[in-house]
Design a protein around this motif. Structure first.
Motif, PDB file in Angstrom:
ATOM      1  N   ARG A 176      52.462  49.551  34.985  1.00 42.47           N
ATOM      2  CA  ARG A 176      51.906  49.468  36.347  1.00 42.47           C
ATOM      3  C   ARG A 176      51.310  48.077  36.569  1.00 42.47           C
ATOM      4  O   ARG A 176      50.488  47.616  35.777  1.00 42.47           O
ATOM      5  N   TYR A 177      51.739  47.438  37.663  1.00 40.97           N
ATOM      6  CA  TYR A 177      51.274  46.094  37.991  1.00 40.97           C
ATOM      7  C   TYR A 177      50.775  46.111  39.435  1.00 40.97           C
ATOM      8  O   TYR A 177      51.480  46.562  40.335  1.00 40.97           O
ATOM      9  N   VAL A 178      49.568  45.591  39.663  1.00 38.29           N
ATOM     10  CA  VAL A 178      48.929  45.672  40.978  1.00 38.29           C
ATOM     11  C   VAL A 178      48.697  44.274  41.536  1.00 38.29           C
ATOM     12  O   VAL A 178      48.186  43.386  40.831  1.00 38.29           O
ATOM     13  N   GLN A 179      49.055  44.089  42.813  1.00 42.74           N
ATOM     14  CA  GLN A 179      48.769  42.855  43.537  1.00 42.74           C
ATOM     15  C   GLN A 179      47.902  43.199  44.738  1.00 42.74           C
ATOM     16  O   GLN A 179      48.327  43.951  45.624  1.00 42.74           O
ATOM     17  N   ARG A 180      46.687  42.674  44.778  1.00 43.83           N
ATOM     18  CA  ARG A 180      45.784  42.918  45.907  1.00 43.83           C
ATOM     19  C   ARG A 180      45.797  41.704  46.833  1.00 43.83           C
ATOM     20  O   ARG A 180      45.825  40.553  46.369  1.00 43.83           O
TER      21      ARG A 180
ATOM     22  N   ILE B 158      51.906  47.813  44.465  1.00 44.19           N
ATOM     23  CA  ILE B 158      51.896  48.286  43.082  1.00 44.19           C
ATOM     24  C   ILE B 158      53.339  48.441  42.618  1.00 44.19           C
ATOM     25  O   ILE B 158      54.142  49.089  43.287  1.00 44.19           O
TER      26      ILE B 158
ATOM     27  N   ARG C 142      47.550  46.290  49.334  1.00 46.47           N
ATOM     28  CA  ARG C 142      47.975  46.045  47.962  1.00 46.47           C
ATOM     29  C   ARG C 142      49.408  46.525  47.752  1.00 46.47           C
ATOM     30  O   ARG C 142      49.917  47.367  48.483  1.00 46.47           O
TER      31      ARG C 142
ATOM     32  N   TYR D 279      55.829  49.792  39.598  1.00 55.68           N
ATOM     33  CA  TYR D 279      55.973  50.623  38.407  1.00 55.68           C
ATOM     34  C   TYR D 279      57.335  50.299  37.790  1.00 55.68           C
ATOM     35  O   TYR D 279      58.350  50.321  38.480  1.00 55.68           O
TER      36      TYR D 279
END
Length: 235
Positions: A136-140, A148, A146, A150
């Motif tokens: 899981r990689y998150v960019q805000r 996300i 945001r 997967y």
């Protein structure tokens, strides 16, 4: 009608004309099996009338529409339809199943016959989201939205989920890319709307990240790097 028994369902929902109704009621006086079937159908219809339909959640709707955009239509398939006795009990049971699934917030689908395979369009997306090896990689973003990503290396696929994404602008779209060895490879588009779930095309197992760019409608062969946001799998 050759098979008067098959009128029981239509009779139960008052769908016969006067001649058919009179014909069937004469038969009903002599057929205990049809009387029992009519009573059962009327009871089932009464139960369905008491149930209130519940619509799917906005997130589920967005997920389905996103997946539909990635599915290539199949050519028409001609099915030979043959009359069968006692069709209405099966229809009432199917209607009850649709209501029950709707209450649970899931997805209902029609089954054409006992040997017709049933498919749910977003199965591939769900497999990635629920994969044991899912990363899981998150960019805000500054506006509170945001994205996300997967990724399942085992499945070789990636899914991007957006929440509150701003409109890309008139005549513009968000295009998705897989980054591999410094090269951006087109992997799909983000549908309209702030909240979406999209299964990216291409091999995500060997990719280094996922890119999002703003492009003209229809997309570009080369990414607009000035607008690019890249979620690196090395992060």
């Amino acid at each position: 009608m050759n098979d008067v028994h098959a009128l029981s369902g239509a009779y139960a929902v008052d769908a016969l004309d006067d001649i058919e109704r009179a014909h069937f009621e004469r038969h009903l006086n002599e057929c205990a099996e049809c009387r029992h079937e009519v009573d059962s159908l009327r009871a089932g219809a009464a139960m369905l009338a008491e149930l209130a339909p519940v619509g799917p959640s906005p997130a589920l709707r967005s997920r389905i529409l996103a997946e539909v955009a990635t599915v290539r239509p199949l050519p028409p398939h001609v099915v030979e339809v043959r009359p069968r006795r006692r069709r209405f009990p099966a229809l009432v049971a199917a209607a009850a199943a649709v209501v029950a699934v709707g209450i649970g917030g899931g997805i209902a689908y029609d089954r054409l016959s006992d040997d017709t395979p049933a498919e749910v369009s977003f199965t591939a997306t769900e497999r990635v989201l629920e994969a044991p090896d899912a990363e899981r990689y998150v960019q805000r973003f500054d506006d509170g939205s945001r994205a996300i990503v997967y990724r399942s290396v085992e499945l070789g696929q990636a899914v991007i989920v957006t929440e509150g994404m701003a409109d890309p602008g008139e005549g513009k779209v968000y295009e998705l890319w897989l980054e591999r060895d410094g090269e951006m490879i087109a992997a799909g588009f983000m549908p309209e709307g702030p909240d979406n779930t999209v299964l990216l095309s291409g091999d995500a197992a060997t990719a280094d990240g996922v890119g999002i760019t703003v492009e003209p409608e229809g997309g570009s062969t080369e990414p607009n790097l000035d607008s690019a946001v890249v979620l690196s799998f090395d992060a």
